[in-house]
Design an enzyme around this catalytic site. Structure first.
Site, PDB file in Angstrom:
ATOM      1  CG  HIS A  46     -21.147  23.801 -27.765  1.00  0.00           C
ATOM      2  ND1 HIS A  46     -20.735  22.418 -28.456  1.00  0.00           N
ATOM      3  CD2 HIS A  46     -22.658  24.136 -28.912  1.00  0.00           C
ATOM      4  CE1 HIS A  46     -21.355  21.914 -29.179  1.00  0.00           C
ATOM      5  NE2 HIS A  46     -22.283  22.797 -29.853  1.00  0.00           N
ATOM      6  CD  GLU A  47     -25.310  25.761 -28.733  1.00  0.00           C
ATOM      7  OE1 GLU A  47     -25.070  26.719 -29.993  1.00  0.00           O
ATOM      8  OE2 GLU A  47     -25.790  24.916 -28.164  1.00  0.00           O
ATOM      9  CG  HIS A  90     -22.938  26.148 -33.193  1.00  0.00           C
ATOM     10  ND1 HIS A  90     -22.041  25.394 -34.305  1.00  0.00           N
ATOM     11  CD2 HIS A  90     -22.845  25.555 -32.142  1.00  0.00           C
ATOM     12  CE1 HIS A  90     -21.981  23.830 -34.451  1.00  0.00           C
ATOM     13  NE2 HIS A  90     -23.141  24.003 -32.359  1.00  0.00           N
ATOM     14  CG  HIS A  95     -17.951  28.131 -38.193  1.00  0.00           C
ATOM     15  ND1 HIS A  95     -18.783  26.230 -37.919  1.00  0.00           N
ATOM     16  CD2 HIS A  95     -16.946  28.153 -38.752  1.00  0.00           C
ATOM     17  CE1 HIS A  95     -17.822  26.172 -38.802  1.00  0.00           C
ATOM     18  NE2 HIS A  95     -17.282  26.600 -39.469  1.00  0.00           N
TER      19      HIS A  95
END
Length: 740
Positions: A520-521, A524, A527
């Site tokens: 998940h991180e 980020h 992104h």
């Protein structure tokens, strides 16, 4: 909650503050009609004097990618650097105001975007360390500097002469030739200043300044008290026998923590930031489970110096007062202007449509757990501190799934390098090189250079995985350096987790939840790495609060994708790849226990909205600690959920997401659910189009990950998926589709 987002503070790029909503003033000035030759000459001759800074933060770092040189930074550097940075930016803004040339996009909007470079450098480092490796001295500096930074931001965004120039450019936009990104920066700068108070009276602007200053102090105080309460709330256990069920490594860790706290011969279980605690399922002693759960749930609300209830009540009241100054009925209505959902009703309707099926699921699962408790010959009904213990037993029996049987397959370094990095190569062509030549802010931090598919350097990645007392709870991503074509900078990004560290000499294994969090991180991070913007204010994860979690959540899907899983999930002793039948059990078991897993998040999101739907009078009436407790209980009780069995993921008294910064995730915690809707719809798109392929990854990078905050989010999603998002995939994935 797997958290976060690019950390936003009042200091890290005040240009970003403009787009996020700070303040300024009335002004009807238009663009003057002047002689273009004289105009150009005046602009060329204009050479304002800007003071130069001194010290480490006065210029860019000389290290690769401009990454901070932590070996050259001392705690004594911060106050002078903040003060100089603010003074320099004040001079830069005054130079914009004093420019004799007609306001233009380049001499006003771009110059405003360029201001505050020194302030941004010091703020990025300082606020990273406040979250990741703080000290008493840094905490004291934070208390001192936060109100000053807020006042500094207000002095810029509430400046009537500055707004007059911004408005002049905005009013002339139809006659201007701009790129899409230029137009977006202008739009967001103007809208943010209006949202901040540009059209208020002078007296109202002064009220906004006072409220902002007080909120800055209160939210900093809230954050520090929660951290201290969390550290002080560790549960002390007298004997090893009381920790039956924990692994030897976990028990040794508890002994080490107790010793660190000066309590020899006993054991200490540290609190994590969420209401539920990771040790609860394994602990066999029910009395210890209850103590641990209550220590978590009642931290910061038992009186004493770390009680946060009156602080959070005042925060809610001040936010409601600020919203009223803007003619809005409540903080939620005021603050959601730039969200994908736009209006509180949209978010509330979205959440409330799931409540009936969720409540039914909670009751159904509680009945199953009570049957399982009785089957063990025990004479009690399930309580929150029992829930996960017996849910895991049901999982083990109904799905033949045992978390302890899975954990040996998840070795942290392999999860990152053979899992996350492997996924990144297959989808996007990225490669990674570990490096040890760069100074770090803590010995546990790992650093990697990230290379793009063509072999060029894409950026620098810091990985900070372990829990420690100097770190706040949760998991998050942010930048030391933002991508920007304006400055020709590449991203320097960090991921922060809070994994309990194994004892010295032990292999670092992690739960599957931490595996998903790692993916998940890094979503980020991707992104941020794929940002392709001219302006920092629109770069990478500088997106709406209810969009920023979406790309990170999508990347969790690859944690259990067969090709990826088989590459990293290998038994740390035997080297055996995780059996696919065990993976299938993980996936099947994931739909069980949604009454709690999903319910605690929905309850937290709705609690957030309740606090931020208060009018000023309603908020002011919550004027005692007891009324804070009563409001929380009443708000949750109205939902129809089983709140005594499934309390919110964060109770109000330690809800850092919404109370530990002047805005933060306030009226925005629903974003995790909203973006999950986008995530689950996107997962379906990936599966329908062939899964883990470079073609799919490149398409997602082009249409979503590289776009930053430069376009409408619904339009962005349609460009990617070719359709509107559908909530049905989220409901189905949660196993809630059956209702009663």
């Amino acid at each position: 909650m797997k958290a976060q987002f690019k950390a936003q503070t009042a200091a890290i790029a005040l240009a970003a503050m403009l787009t996020a909503g700070c303040a300024t003033t009335n002004g009807e000035t238009g663009v003057n009609q002047t002689n273009p030759i004289a105009e150009a000459q005046a602009e060329a001759e204009y050479s304002p004097e800007i003071p130069a800074g001194t010290g480490y933060f006065a210029s860019d770092s000389t290290l690769p990618f401009l990454t901070p040189d932590f070996s050259k930074i001392s705690e004594d550097d911060y106050i002078p650097a903040f003060e100089q940075g603010m003074a320099i930016q004040q001079a830069e803004v005054q130079a914009i105001i004093n420019n004799p040339a007609t306001p233009s996009f380049s001499n006003t909007i771009v110059e405003l975007e360029k201001s505050g470079r020194m302030l941004g450098r010091v703020a990025r480092v300082f606020f990273a360390l406040i979250g990741q490796n703080t000290t008493d001295r840094l905490d004291a500096i934070n208390q001192e500097i936060s109100p000053k930074l807020t006042a500094h931001g207000d002095a810029i965004t509430l400046n009537p002469e500055l707004f007059a120039r911004v408005k002049a450019v905005y009013d002339n936009r139809a006659a201007m030739t701009m790129t899409v990104e230029d137009a977006k920066l202008l739009e967001e700068t103007y809208a943010g200043m209006v949202q901040a108070g540009a059209l208020l009276t002078e007296a109202e602007r002064e009220q906004v300044k006072a409220i902002n200053s007080e909120l800055s102090t209160l939210t900093t105080d809230f954050s520090q008290k929660v951290r201290d309460a969390t550290n002080d709330g560790a549960v002390i256990v007298d004997t090893r026998a009381e920790l039956a069920g924990l692994s030897d490594a976990e028990i040794e860790g508890a002994a080490a923590l107790a010793k660190e706290k000066g309590i020899d011969g006993k054991f200490a279980i540290a609190l994590q930031n969420t209401t539920q605690q990771p040790s609860l399922p394994a602990l066999e002693n029910r009395e210890v489970r209850e103590r641990l759960f209550k220590a978590s749930a009642y931290r910061s609300d038992q009186g004493g110096e770390n009680d946060t209830r009156m602080i959070l009540a005042k925060i809610a009241e001040l936010r409601a007062q600020k919203a009223a100054l803007f003619g809005q009925p409540d903080w939620a209505s005021y603050t959601m202007y730039d969200r994908m959902a736009k209006q509180p009703k949209t978010a509330l309707d979205f959440m409330e449509q799931m409540v009936p099926a969720l409540a039914a699921t909670q009751r159904r699962e509680a009945a199953v757990l009570n049957e399982r408790i009785a089957a063990d010959g025990l004479n009690f009904e399930v309580e929150p501190w029992d829930w996960y213990r017996f849910a895991n037993k049901v999982k083990a029996e109904q799905y033949a799934f045992d978390e302890d049987a899975v954990k040996p397959y998840f070795q942290l370094d392999k999860v990152l390098e053979d899992g996350v990095f492997y996924m990144s190569k297959k989808l996007y062509g990225l490669t990674f090189e570990r490096r040890t030549d760069l100074p770090v802010y803590h010995p546990d931090v790992w650093v990697y250079t990230v290379f793009d598919a063509d072999g060029s350097e894409l950026g620098l990645f810091y990985f900070d995985p372990f829990q420690r007392p100097s770190k706040r709870g949760g998991a998050w991503m942010s930048n030391f350096v933002d991508q920007s074509d304006l400055w020709d900078t590449k991203p320097v990004i960090y991921n922060v987790l809070n994994i309990p560290k194994a004892a010295d000499g032990e292999v670092q294994l992690v739960s599957f939840d931490w595996v998903e969090t790692t993916f998940h991180e890094f979503g980020h991070a991707l992104h941020g790495f794929f940002a392709d913007q001219r302006y920092e204010s629109l770069s990478g994860t500088a997106t709406a609060r209810d969009f920023v979690e979406y790309p990170s959540q999508v990347h969790e899907m690859w944690a259990t994708y067969p090709e990826v899983l088989q590459n990293y999930a290998k038994h740390y002793e035997t080297g055996e790849t995780i059996p696919m039948e065990l993976v299938e059990k993980i996936q099947a078991a994931s739909k069980f226990n949604q009454g709690y897993d999903f319910g605690e998040v929905v309850a937290a999101a709705l609690l957030d909205m309740k606090w931020h739907a208060l009018s000023p009078a309603e908020a002011a009436a919550i004027d005692t600690a007891e009324k804070v407790d009563a409001f929380e209980r009443q708000s949750l009780g109205e939902l129809g959920l089983e709140i005594d069995l499934v309390p919110p993921r964060y109770r109000s008294n330690y809800f850092n997401h919404i109370f530990s910064s002047p805005a933060g995730y306030s009226a925005g915690y629903y974003s995790y659910l909203w973006t999950e809707m986008l995530d689950k719809d996107s997962r379906q798109w990936f599966i329908d189009n062939g899964g883990l392929t470079r073609e799919n990854g490149d398409h997602y990078r082009k249409t979503v990950l590289s776009r930053g905050g430069t376009m409408d989010y619904f339009e962005m999603y349609r460009t990617f998926a070719g359709r509107e998002p559908d909530v049905k995939y989220m409901i189905e994935s949660r196993g809630l589709a059956g209702g009663e």
